[in-house]
Design an enzyme around this catalytic site. Sequence first.
Site, PDB file in Angstrom:
ATOM      1  N   VAL A 195      10.271  -6.136  -0.395  1.00  0.00           N
ATOM      2  CA  VAL A 195      10.102  -5.647  -1.770  1.00  0.00           C
ATOM      3  C   VAL A 195      10.269  -4.129  -1.750  1.00  0.00           C
ATOM      4  O   VAL A 195       9.576  -3.426  -1.018  1.00  0.00           O
ATOM      5  CB  VAL A 195       8.715  -6.023  -2.329  1.00  0.00           C
ATOM      6  CG1 VAL A 195       8.497  -5.379  -3.705  1.00  0.00           C
ATOM      7  CG2 VAL A 195       8.575  -7.537  -2.417  1.00  0.00           C
ATOM      8  N   CYS A 278     -11.521  -5.523   6.569  1.00  0.00           N
ATOM      9  CA  CYS A 278     -12.702  -5.996   7.283  1.00  0.00           C
ATOM     10  C   CYS A 278     -13.506  -4.839   7.879  1.00  0.00           C
ATOM     11  O   CYS A 278     -13.340  -4.472   9.045  1.00  0.00           O
ATOM     12  CB  CYS A 278     -12.348  -6.981   8.385  1.00  0.00           C
ATOM     13  SG  CYS A 278     -13.820  -7.779   9.068  1.00  0.00           S
ATOM     14  N   ASP A 414      -5.940  -7.519  -0.047  1.00  0.00           N
ATOM     15  CA  ASP A 414      -6.178  -6.125   0.322  1.00  0.00           C
ATOM     16  C   ASP A 414      -5.559  -5.136  -0.649  1.00  0.00           C
ATOM     17  O   ASP A 414      -6.039  -4.013  -0.795  1.00  0.00           O
ATOM     18  CB  ASP A 414      -5.630  -5.854   1.726  1.00  0.00           C
ATOM     19  CG  ASP A 414      -6.350  -6.649   2.803  1.00  0.00           C
ATOM     20  OD1 ASP A 414      -7.444  -7.170   2.520  1.00  0.00           O
ATOM     21  OD2 ASP A 414      -5.813  -6.739   3.919  1.00  0.00           O
ATOM     22  N   ALA A 425     -12.131 -13.891   3.665  1.00  0.00           N
ATOM     23  CA  ALA A 425     -13.102 -14.642   2.868  1.00  0.00           C
ATOM     24  C   ALA A 425     -12.983 -14.283   1.395  1.00  0.00           C
ATOM     25  O   ALA A 425     -13.143 -15.140   0.520  1.00  0.00           O
ATOM     26  CB  ALA A 425     -14.515 -14.362   3.379  1.00  0.00           C
ATOM     27  N   CYS A 457     -18.304 -11.071   6.146  1.00  0.00           N
ATOM     28  CA  CYS A 457     -17.966 -10.378   7.384  1.00  0.00           C
ATOM     29  C   CYS A 457     -18.840 -10.944   8.503  1.00  0.00           C
ATOM     30  O   CYS A 457     -20.027 -10.626   8.586  1.00  0.00           O
ATOM     31  CB  CYS A 457     -18.212  -8.875   7.227  1.00  0.00           C
ATOM     32  SG  CYS A 457     -17.756  -7.926   8.684  1.00  0.00           S
TER      33      CYS A 457
END
Length: 527
Positions: A195, A278, A414, A425, A457
């Site tokens: 992209v 994370c 993210d 998660a 986490c």
Amino acid sequence: MKPRFLSERYAVAGQLTLADVEAAKAEGFRGIVCLRPDGEEAGQPTAAEIGVAAEKAGLEFVYIPVRSGTAPNADGVNAMRRALDTIQGRVLGYCRSGKRAEDIYELAKASRPETPKTRRFDVVIAGGGAAGISTAASLLKRRPGTTVAIIDPASEHYYQPGWTLVGAGVFTPEQTRRTEVSVIPKAANWIRETVTGFDPDHRQVLLGDGSSVEYSVLVVALGLKLDWNGIEGLAETLGKNGVTSNYRYDLAPYTWKLVQELRQGTALFTQPPMPIKCAGAPQKAMYLSCDEWTRRGVKGAIEVEFDTCTPGLFGVADYVPALMEYIRRYNIALHTKSRLVKVDGAKRIATFERTSEAGTTIIERAFDMLHVVPPQTAPDVVRESVLAGDGGWVSVDPATLRHTRYDDVFALGDVAGTSNAKTAAAVRKQAPVVAENVVATLGAKAVNATYDGYGACPLTVEKGRIVLAEFAYGGKLMPSFPKWLLDGTKPTRLAWFLKEKVMPPLYWLGMLRGHELMVKPGHKKAD
């Protein structure tokens, strides 16, 4: 294996075996291109198996599946051209008989094919990682027949949460890797391109080959950028001189190698400014390393230091007491508001910028092992687009994950500009919300599905025990289990069992296939 050379640099062959990979290396090949889709016949080695063998042999590997009896499409030809351009040295292409490997080569070496015309889909998903694949699978389960395109140039798909355990010798790297084509939903169209831009005013996504795709609804799931060049000297010394990171597939095994070899000296672990992927991962690597050194009886001879840019050890206070217990147990020197700014690998010196009430000081620390987590930003193509908001992340409503200005654009994972923890998660909870809201948008209905900010986490404080941090927006605790069964604020063996045995199959066989176990979307309350 009997390669047939079509040129000085390129040869074709029939189906390879694992033993053929070593033979290819011995014959001077530097890269292998697989043109054969998995599962064409019984006993056929998968592309992933050949790819792993190639990696072990030091050969580059590219997977461009072409179905038997069909001509390679423009995306495949472009991918082949890129492989021939980037692999330095001889390249071996294979399929069942070698015919497809020959055909695609002839097309790739010919004059550049006509740029594909603009294609149109009901839904275009930019990104084929955890967020993109999960959303596509959930969407197609809700609305079969929807035309969906997933744009991603990668040939491999990784279970990134597993890299912490690779760095601790619990998982092998191969357990965290599969081919991208194996996880793409069968009803989705895979566009193997990069992209390069967004034009939401004309409902278009621009691609690296100069073409574009049009959409009715766009989902942005491009993840984030690991800025290895954001720390002076880091990129040049990664994977050597004792410098490693569990944030890369190829480096996590080096972490384990260093942990096994270190018997005395200094081990430094770092965490960059937030937000990062994370946020607990930097200290997970440290705890598991300390646990291994303790088990081997050498921890007393190893000085361990944790330098984090954050003002505290962890962002949700309820989990800090249990973590501090392990900081004390392992005798770790904790430095908050401490930023790694430079690495001199040859001299094994790490330079930190530490901030306190007295001001900022520059500290140089010698090391024998340095585990680095790089600064992280939104991808350039997002940060420089009209979709970007604060910090360069896609500007979305934190509940519906719909863009704040473009009603036909959503984002998750993210890349989304939300305050939740950037974890797999979180994606598990976000994907059904986006899928439901995309279906509503396609039907010209109001979007009602909502995301509560859930993220998790699993903080691996020792082999066999985990502090399972689960929380939503504002740091509100969101445990998945009753406290009598699993108290996430304390280290438990059950949480380790979930991390090691349950979460990987839940990812590969559940989340990526649209099975929404315990992630039912919330909904707006009626006015």
